[in-house]
Write a protein that holds these residues in place. Structure first.
Motif, mmCIF file in Angstrom:
data_model
loop_
_atom_site.group_PDB
_atom_site.id
_atom_site.type_symbol
_atom_site.label_atom_id
_atom_site.label_comp_id
_atom_site.label_asym_id
_atom_site.label_seq_id
_atom_site.Cartn_x
_atom_site.Cartn_y
_atom_site.Cartn_z
ATOM 1 N N ASP A 37 0.861 -1.180 0.000
ATOM 2 C CA ASP A 37 0.000 0.000 0.000
ATOM 3 C C ASP A 37 0.893 1.224 0.000
ATOM 4 O OD1 ASP A 37 -3.270 0.403 0.922
ATOM 5 O OD2 ASP A 37 -1.936 2.162 0.865
ATOM 6 N N THR A 48 -17.937 7.178 4.940
ATOM 7 C CA THR A 48 -18.761 7.379 6.137
ATOM 8 C C THR A 48 -18.940 6.069 6.910
ATOM 9 O OG1 THR A 48 -20.723 7.199 4.776
ATOM 10 C CG2 THR A 48 -19.926 9.407 5.238
ATOM 11 N N ASP A 294 -13.577 -1.554 -4.483
ATOM 12 C CA ASP A 294 -13.935 -0.428 -5.349
ATOM 13 C C ASP A 294 -13.179 -0.431 -6.671
ATOM 14 O OD1 ASP A 294 -15.542 0.433 -3.303
ATOM 15 O OD2 ASP A 294 -14.516 2.345 -2.963
HETATM 16 C C1 LIG Z 1 -18.270 9.542 0.762
HETATM 17 C C2 LIG Z 1 -18.239 8.056 0.901
HETATM 18 C C3 LIG Z 1 -18.969 7.448 1.910
HETATM 19 C C4 LIG Z 1 -18.958 6.070 2.049
HETATM 20 N N1 LIG Z 1 -19.684 5.503 3.051
HETATM 21 C C5 LIG Z 1 -19.700 4.165 3.200
HETATM 22 C C6 LIG Z 1 -20.433 3.566 4.254
HETATM 23 O O1 LIG Z 1 -21.047 4.223 5.084
HETATM 24 N N2 LIG Z 1 -20.410 2.209 4.344
HETATM 25 C C7 LIG Z 1 -19.727 1.429 3.456
HETATM 26 O O2 LIG Z 1 -19.747 0.207 3.587
HETATM 27 N N3 LIG Z 1 -19.025 1.984 2.447
HETATM 28 C C8 LIG Z 1 -18.995 3.319 2.302
HETATM 29 N N4 LIG Z 1 -18.274 3.886 1.295
HETATM 30 C C9 LIG Z 1 -17.565 3.011 0.361
HETATM 31 C C10 LIG Z 1 -16.276 2.483 0.977
HETATM 32 O O3 LIG Z 1 -15.501 3.548 1.441
HETATM 33 C C11 LIG Z 1 -15.496 1.692 -0.080
HETATM 34 O O4 LIG Z 1 -16.363 0.783 -0.717
HETATM 35 C C12 LIG Z 1 -14.321 0.928 0.534
HETATM 36 O O5 LIG Z 1 -13.404 1.822 1.087
HETATM 37 C C13 LIG Z 1 -13.623 0.105 -0.546
HETATM 38 O O6 LIG Z 1 -12.497 -0.528 0.013
HETATM 39 P P1 LIG Z 1 -11.309 -0.981 -0.916
HETATM 40 O O7 LIG Z 1 -10.413 -1.817 -0.057
HETATM 41 O O8 LIG Z 1 -11.812 -1.559 -2.174
HETATM 42 O O9 LIG Z 1 -10.549 0.355 -1.389
HETATM 43 P P2 LIG Z 1 -9.994 1.617 -0.611
HETATM 44 O O10 LIG Z 1 -10.596 1.744 0.727
HETATM 45 O O11 LIG Z 1 -10.136 2.760 -1.571
HETATM 46 O O12 LIG Z 1 -8.427 1.297 -0.416
HETATM 47 C C14 LIG Z 1 -7.541 1.281 -1.513
HETATM 48 C C15 LIG Z 1 -6.109 1.273 -0.987
HETATM 49 O O13 LIG Z 1 -5.247 1.119 -2.122
HETATM 50 C C16 LIG Z 1 -4.086 1.913 -1.940
HETATM 51 N N5 LIG Z 1 -3.516 2.211 -3.265
HETATM 52 C C17 LIG Z 1 -4.126 2.869 -4.285
HETATM 53 N N6 LIG Z 1 -3.311 2.924 -5.361
HETATM 54 C C18 LIG Z 1 -2.155 2.299 -4.999
HETATM 55 C C19 LIG Z 1 -0.931 2.034 -5.680
HETATM 56 N N7 LIG Z 1 -0.747 2.381 -6.978
HETATM 57 N N8 LIG Z 1 0.050 1.400 -5.024
HETATM 58 C C20 LIG Z 1 -0.131 1.008 -3.725
HETATM 59 N N9 LIG Z 1 -1.279 1.220 -3.027
HETATM 60 C C21 LIG Z 1 -2.287 1.848 -3.662
HETATM 61 C C22 LIG Z 1 -4.596 3.165 -1.226
HETATM 62 O O14 LIG Z 1 -3.549 3.802 -0.526
HETATM 63 C C23 LIG Z 1 -5.683 2.579 -0.300
HETATM 64 O O15 LIG Z 1 -5.160 2.317 0.986
HETATM 65 C C24 LIG Z 1 -18.225 5.270 1.148
HETATM 66 C C25 LIG Z 1 -17.473 5.866 0.141
HETATM 67 C C26 LIG Z 1 -17.476 7.249 0.015
HETATM 68 C C27 LIG Z 1 -16.660 7.868 -1.081
#
Ligand SMILES: Cc1cc2nc3c(=O)[nH]c(=O)nc-3n(C[C@H](O)[C@H](O)[C@H](O)COP(=O)(O)OP(=O)(O)OC[C@H]3O[C@@H](n4cnc5c(N)ncnc54)[C@H](O)[C@@H]3O)c2cc1C
Length: 488
Positions: A37, A48, A294
């Motif tokens: 990361d 949120t 995501d």
């Molecule tokens: C305004 C808002 C409100 C939300 N509210 C809710 C809620 O109430 N409940 C809920 O369940 N979901 C909510 N969500 C959705 C939730 O935040 C996401 O679905 C969740 O964070 C997805 O997790 P993830 O692990 O896929 O990605 P992320 O949480 O986006 O993590 C991605 C990681 O990848 C790393 N990364 C990116 N590019 C690179 C790279 N090139 N090299 C190394 N590391 C990298 C980043 O540093 C990060 O740590 C909300 C989203 C938003 C925008």
């Protein structure tokens, strides 16, 4: 000059919900997993962060729940909705014995996820940026990373992009542009506050609807701290940014029930906001690669389900890969099945998010449909957030017909407006069912809930590629393989 190459069974880019959830079953099955990361934990991210019981159980499956509970969060066992004279309060359906929702600030929650993945045996490298996917014969075989001044490659049987909405891996595998998507009309403006009700605060996720505002009051962590989120017309988000306190106060003024609930709060955090929330599906699997969380699929956060899906389908990806890693053909088929299962599980909620993210006031039709849920505290409307059954089975045709009849019969009803609304809603009801039940894998057939004008912005710029004259490391594929992959 040669490039240092490390070997692992799986390399995962991104160490939050999807990345850590994928890592844990893989290491439990004895595989060597490196998670990288670019951030340093604890680290915040825009979210949120509500998890209803169906999502909290994923923390349990992962082994993270005891540490999460040690943070001292509020547990919310009810969902309540307030809209004028309309009041609904229901208990959540339990999952795996868990009958409460949690709302843990992401800096705290994600640090626990990283600790849990490490404890399970994954190697998590922070402050490590992935710039490129490494290809061989059209297959992803690793990533090229940077940490400080050091550049190196990690080669693995599977590359997982769990790197969020602006996924570099999605760009690298030519999956950046979604094959279906929808513009969102709601934005988010939110801040933390000390709950003025203190220990007497209800153990409920509360929704206060008024005008175009849908305001969530979410007991957070530690207990007594509350997250208040206004999901409102995206067009008003710039006003919130310009004059946060004045607009916060106006939001309270137009919603007396909300004002009575949190208007007396004094300790307010900085306001955070976003109006950049297009929902989408990207191709999420191919030869030697997968996009989890995501990176592959996003739906409007009004559904409160993004983390649940990132955790669940991160875990299921890890489980599917754990038994198939040794054979590329079997692995690729398992990745495709995993993607299809994710889509089948998320489609209802995606369409619901598209519909709920339309700005506008609660119409008489919607109010009467909501009213069919009033009475009794058995789970019902909350089954939408909690994913007990597809949303269209909760907000069912019989409820729609009952709500329609009541709205038309109400004294002074504007019947023309109600029938106009019905003409918009009916095609949505039909086409989202068609999509769920009939349309095939990665169908691009448009659905009436999807709005044009969506944007995911430009793909993260790839760094300048290794010059062709530079001695290549073992096992690179380069541009030709990349193009081959685009057709997958
Ligand atoms: C305004 C808002 C409100 C939300 N509210 C809710 C809620 O109430 N409940 C809920 O369940 N979901 C909510 N969500 C959705 C939730 O935040 C996401 O679905 C969740 O964070 C997805 O997790 P993830 O692990 O896929 O990605 P992320 O949480 O986006 O993590 C991605 C990681 O990848 C790393 N990364 C990116 N590019 C690179 C790279 N090139 N090299 C190394 N590391 C990298 C980043 O540093 C990060 O740590 C909300 C989203 C938003 C925008």
């Amino acid at each position: 000059m040669s490039t240092e190459i490390e070997k692992a069974d799986v390399v995962i880019v991104g160490a939050r919900c999807a990345g850590t959830a994928a890592a844990v079953p893989l290491v439990r099955a004895g595989h060597k997993v490196i998670v990288v990361d670019k951030g340093k934990f604890p680290s915040d991210t825009l979210s949120t962060h509500v998890l209803v019981p169906n999502g909290v159980q994923e923390l349990q499956f992962m082994g993270a729940l005891p540490r999460i509970l040690a943070l001292g969060p509020s547990k919310s066992r009810y969902l309540s909705v307030h809209d004028g004279d309309l009041e609904i309060k229901e208990r959540f359906t339990p999952f795996s014995g868990i009958d409460y929702a949690l709302c843990i600030p992401r800096d705290q929650q994600d640090a626990v996820l990283v600790e849990t993945a490490r404890e399970a045996g994954a190697e998590v490298r922070e402050r490590t940026m992935v710039d490129q996917v490494v290809w061989r014969d059209g297959r992803a075989v690793g990533v090229r990373c940077r940490s400080g001044d050091t550049e190196y490659e990690i080669h693995a049987a599977l590359v997982v992009g769990a790197d969020g909405r602006r996924s570099r891996i999605a760009g690298e595998v030519d999956a950046w542009t979604p094959y279906r998507a929808s513009r969102n009309g709601r934005g988010f403006a939110f801040r933390y506050l000390d709950d003025p009700l203190g220990a007497d605060a209800p153990d409920a996720l509360e929704i206060f609807r008024a005008g175009s505002d849908q305001v969530l009051v979410l007991p957070s962590c530690p207990a007594g701290r509350t997250l208040v989120v206004n999901m409102t017309d995206a067009a008003t988000i710039p006003d919130f940014r310009r004059e946060p306190d004045a607009h916060w106060q106006r939001m309270l003024d137009r919603n007396p029930a909300l004002n009575a609930r949190v208007g007396a709060a004094t300790n307010l955090s900085k306001l955070r906001s976003t109006d950049d929330l297009s929902a989408y599906y990207r191709r999420s699997s191919g030869p030697g690669w997968a996009l989890a969380g995501d990176a592959g699929h996003f739906k409007d956060p009004v559904t409160g389900n993004g983390m649940r899906d990132a955790l669940k389908f991160g875990r299921l990806l890890g489980e599917a890969a754990a038994t198939t890693l040794s054979d590329p053909g079997t692995l690729d088929a398992a990745l495709r099945d995993w993607e299809a299962a994710r889509d089948a599980d998320t489609i209802s909620t995606y369409h619901w998010g598209n519909r709920e993210s339309r700005p506008g006031t609660t119409s008489p039709l919607v109010r009467e449909v909501l009213r069919t849920f009033v009475g009794g505290d058995r789970p019902n409307l909350s089954d939408t957030f909690n994913r007990v059954r597809p949303v269209e089975s909760v907000i069912s045709p019989s409820r729609l017909v009952t709500g329609l009849a009541r709205a038309l019969r109400a004294p002074g009803a504007d019947r023309r407006a109600i029938l106009r609304e019905l003409r918009t809603e009916l095609p949505m009801e039909i086409s989202l069912r068609r999509h769920r039940l009939l349309d095939g894998f990665r169908s691009t057939r448009p659905t009436a809930t999807e709005r044009e004008g969506w944007s995911v912005g430009p793909a993260p710029k790839p760094p300048s590629r290794r010059p062709a004259t530079e001695p290549a490391p073992v096992m690179t594929g380069g541009a030709q393989s990349h193009a081959t992959n685009a057709a997958v």
